[in-house]
Design a protein around this motif. Structure first.
Motif, mmCIF file in Angstrom:
data_model
loop_
_atom_site.group_PDB
_atom_site.id
_atom_site.type_symbol
_atom_site.label_atom_id
_atom_site.label_comp_id
_atom_site.label_asym_id
_atom_site.label_seq_id
_atom_site.Cartn_x
_atom_site.Cartn_y
_atom_site.Cartn_z
ATOM 1 N N MET A 1 0.833 -1.164 0.000
ATOM 2 C CA MET A 1 0.000 0.000 0.000
ATOM 3 C C MET A 1 0.891 1.245 0.000
ATOM 4 S SD MET A 1 -2.949 1.491 2.619
ATOM 5 C CE MET A 1 -2.704 0.330 3.868
ATOM 6 N N ILE A 2 0.447 2.287 -0.680
ATOM 7 C CA ILE A 2 1.171 3.555 -0.744
ATOM 8 C C ILE A 2 0.464 4.564 0.163
ATOM 9 C CG2 ILE A 2 1.946 5.435 -2.219
ATOM 10 C CD1 ILE A 2 3.259 2.814 -2.983
ATOM 11 N N ILE A 3 1.213 5.140 1.086
ATOM 12 C CA ILE A 3 0.720 6.183 1.988
ATOM 13 C C ILE A 3 1.332 7.492 1.519
ATOM 14 C CG2 ILE A 3 0.650 6.987 4.382
ATOM 15 C CD1 ILE A 3 -0.650 4.211 3.945
ATOM 16 N N ILE A 55 10.180 2.864 8.496
ATOM 17 C CA ILE A 55 9.057 2.248 9.184
ATOM 18 C C ILE A 55 7.857 3.193 9.213
ATOM 19 C CG2 ILE A 55 9.833 3.078 11.449
ATOM 20 C CD1 ILE A 55 8.793 0.418 12.612
ATOM 21 N N GLN A 56 6.694 2.589 9.190
ATOM 22 C CA GLN A 56 5.467 3.305 9.502
ATOM 23 C C GLN A 56 4.919 2.674 10.772
ATOM 24 O OE1 GLN A 56 1.960 2.684 7.107
ATOM 25 N NE2 GLN A 56 1.201 4.726 7.595
ATOM 26 N N HIS A 57 4.798 3.470 11.815
ATOM 27 C CA HIS A 57 4.289 2.973 13.093
ATOM 28 C C HIS A 57 2.780 2.747 13.010
ATOM 29 C CE1 HIS A 57 8.101 3.575 15.182
ATOM 30 N NE2 HIS A 57 8.221 4.671 14.458
ATOM 31 N N SER A 58 2.245 2.024 13.970
ATOM 32 C CA SER A 58 0.817 1.704 13.971
ATOM 33 C C SER A 58 -0.063 2.957 14.014
ATOM 34 C CB SER A 58 0.477 0.777 15.137
ATOM 35 O OG SER A 58 0.816 1.388 16.358
ATOM 36 N N SER A 85 5.351 16.484 -1.003
ATOM 37 C CA SER A 85 4.669 15.454 -0.213
ATOM 38 C C SER A 85 5.654 14.345 0.109
ATOM 39 C CB SER A 85 3.445 14.908 -0.951
ATOM 40 O OG SER A 85 3.808 14.351 -2.182
ATOM 41 N N ILE A 86 5.268 13.544 1.059
ATOM 42 C CA ILE A 86 6.052 12.380 1.437
ATOM 43 C C ILE A 86 5.212 11.149 1.115
ATOM 44 C CG2 ILE A 86 5.251 12.374 3.831
ATOM 45 C CD1 ILE A 86 8.134 11.511 4.577
ATOM 46 N N GLU A 87 5.883 10.135 0.590
ATOM 47 C CA GLU A 87 5.177 8.912 0.210
ATOM 48 C C GLU A 87 5.915 7.726 0.809
ATOM 49 O OE1 GLU A 87 3.530 8.349 -3.912
ATOM 50 O OE2 GLU A 87 5.113 6.824 -3.927
ATOM 51 N N PHE A 88 5.149 6.757 1.282
ATOM 52 C CA PHE A 88 5.741 5.554 1.871
ATOM 53 C C PHE A 88 5.056 4.332 1.287
ATOM 54 C CE2 PHE A 88 6.108 2.328 5.265
ATOM 55 C CZ PHE A 88 7.489 2.267 5.344
ATOM 56 N N ASN A 89 5.867 3.392 0.796
ATOM 57 C CA ASN A 89 5.369 2.130 0.267
ATOM 58 C C ASN A 89 5.505 1.098 1.381
ATOM 59 O OD1 ASN A 89 5.279 -0.494 -0.931
ATOM 60 N ND2 ASN A 89 5.663 0.448 -2.929
ATOM 61 N N THR A 90 4.363 0.675 1.947
ATOM 62 C CA THR A 90 4.394 -0.242 3.087
ATOM 63 C C THR A 90 4.907 -1.630 2.715
ATOM 64 O OG1 THR A 90 2.077 -0.833 2.768
ATOM 65 C CG2 THR A 90 2.529 0.984 4.283
ATOM 66 N N SER A 91 4.766 -2.026 1.463
ATOM 67 C CA SER A 91 5.249 -3.341 1.033
ATOM 68 C C SER A 91 6.761 -3.380 0.905
ATOM 69 C CB SER A 91 4.628 -3.721 -0.313
ATOM 70 O OG SER A 91 3.238 -3.767 -0.216
ATOM 71 N N LEU A 92 7.354 -2.267 0.435
ATOM 72 C CA LEU A 92 8.794 -2.211 0.199
ATOM 73 C C LEU A 92 9.565 -1.497 1.305
ATOM 74 C CD1 LEU A 92 8.701 -1.249 -3.590
ATOM 75 C CD2 LEU A 92 9.000 -3.527 -2.602
ATOM 76 N N ASN A 93 8.842 -0.875 2.254
ATOM 77 C CA ASN A 93 9.465 -0.052 3.286
ATOM 78 C C ASN A 93 10.350 1.026 2.690
ATOM 79 O OD1 ASN A 93 8.237 -1.331 5.440
ATOM 80 N ND2 ASN A 93 9.890 -2.805 5.669
ATOM 81 N N SER A 94 9.906 1.618 1.583
ATOM 82 C CA SER A 94 10.680 2.673 0.945
ATOM 83 C C SER A 94 9.903 3.980 0.989
ATOM 84 C CB SER A 94 11.023 2.303 -0.499
ATOM 85 O OG SER A 94 9.854 2.254 -1.284
ATOM 86 N N GLY A 95 10.636 5.068 1.155
ATOM 87 C CA GLY A 95 10.016 6.376 1.236
ATOM 88 C C GLY A 95 10.551 7.320 0.193
ATOM 89 N N LYS A 96 9.756 8.358 -0.103
ATOM 90 C CA LYS A 96 10.122 9.344 -1.118
ATOM 91 C C LYS A 96 9.643 10.722 -0.700
ATOM 92 C CE LYS A 96 9.122 6.027 -4.757
ATOM 93 N NZ LYS A 96 8.200 5.699 -5.848
#
Length: 111
Positions: A1-3, A55-58, A85-96
């Motif tokens: 998922m992309i946040i 990481i994305q915390h709960s 903006s900031i983007e986080f891919n929860t599947s890959l644990n990668s941020g942008k």
């Protein structure tokens, strides 16, 4: 998922010595969204050190890590570009960090 979150403002904490995690942490850039909502931080880690896992915390707070050599580029981006903006891919644990269609990731930023 992309946040994804828009970055409205930020603050910077840079220090000379920090013992947590072996002394490799050099500072933080805390990111805030609309209504001053805390989004998380970009952790600045000394060059030559393996970056901690993103990481994305709960509670949704993001911790993304970059090497110190990328700090100037990050600061220039935050200062001179809009919107960001900031983007986080929860599947890959990668941020942008995203500026329109352009992005800077902690895996693609020059070390």
């Amino acid at each position: 998922m992309i946040i994804s979150h828009n970055i409205v403002t930020y603050n910077i904490l840079i220090f000379t010595t920090y013992a947590k995690g072996g002394g490799y942490q050099m500072g933080y850039i805390h990111l805030f969204g609309t209504n001053s909502k805390y989004l998380g931080y970009l952790g600045i880690i000394k060059d030559g050190t393996v970056l901690p896992q993103n990481i994305q915390h709960s509670n949704g707070i993001l911790n993304l890590y970059f090497h110190e050599s990328g700090l100037q580029n990050i600061l220039d981006t935050l200062r001179n570009q809009s919107p960001i903006s900031i983007e986080f891919n929860t599947s890959l644990n990668s941020g942008k960090l995203i500026i329109g269609n352009r992005w800077v990731s902690n895996k693609n930023l020059a070390a």
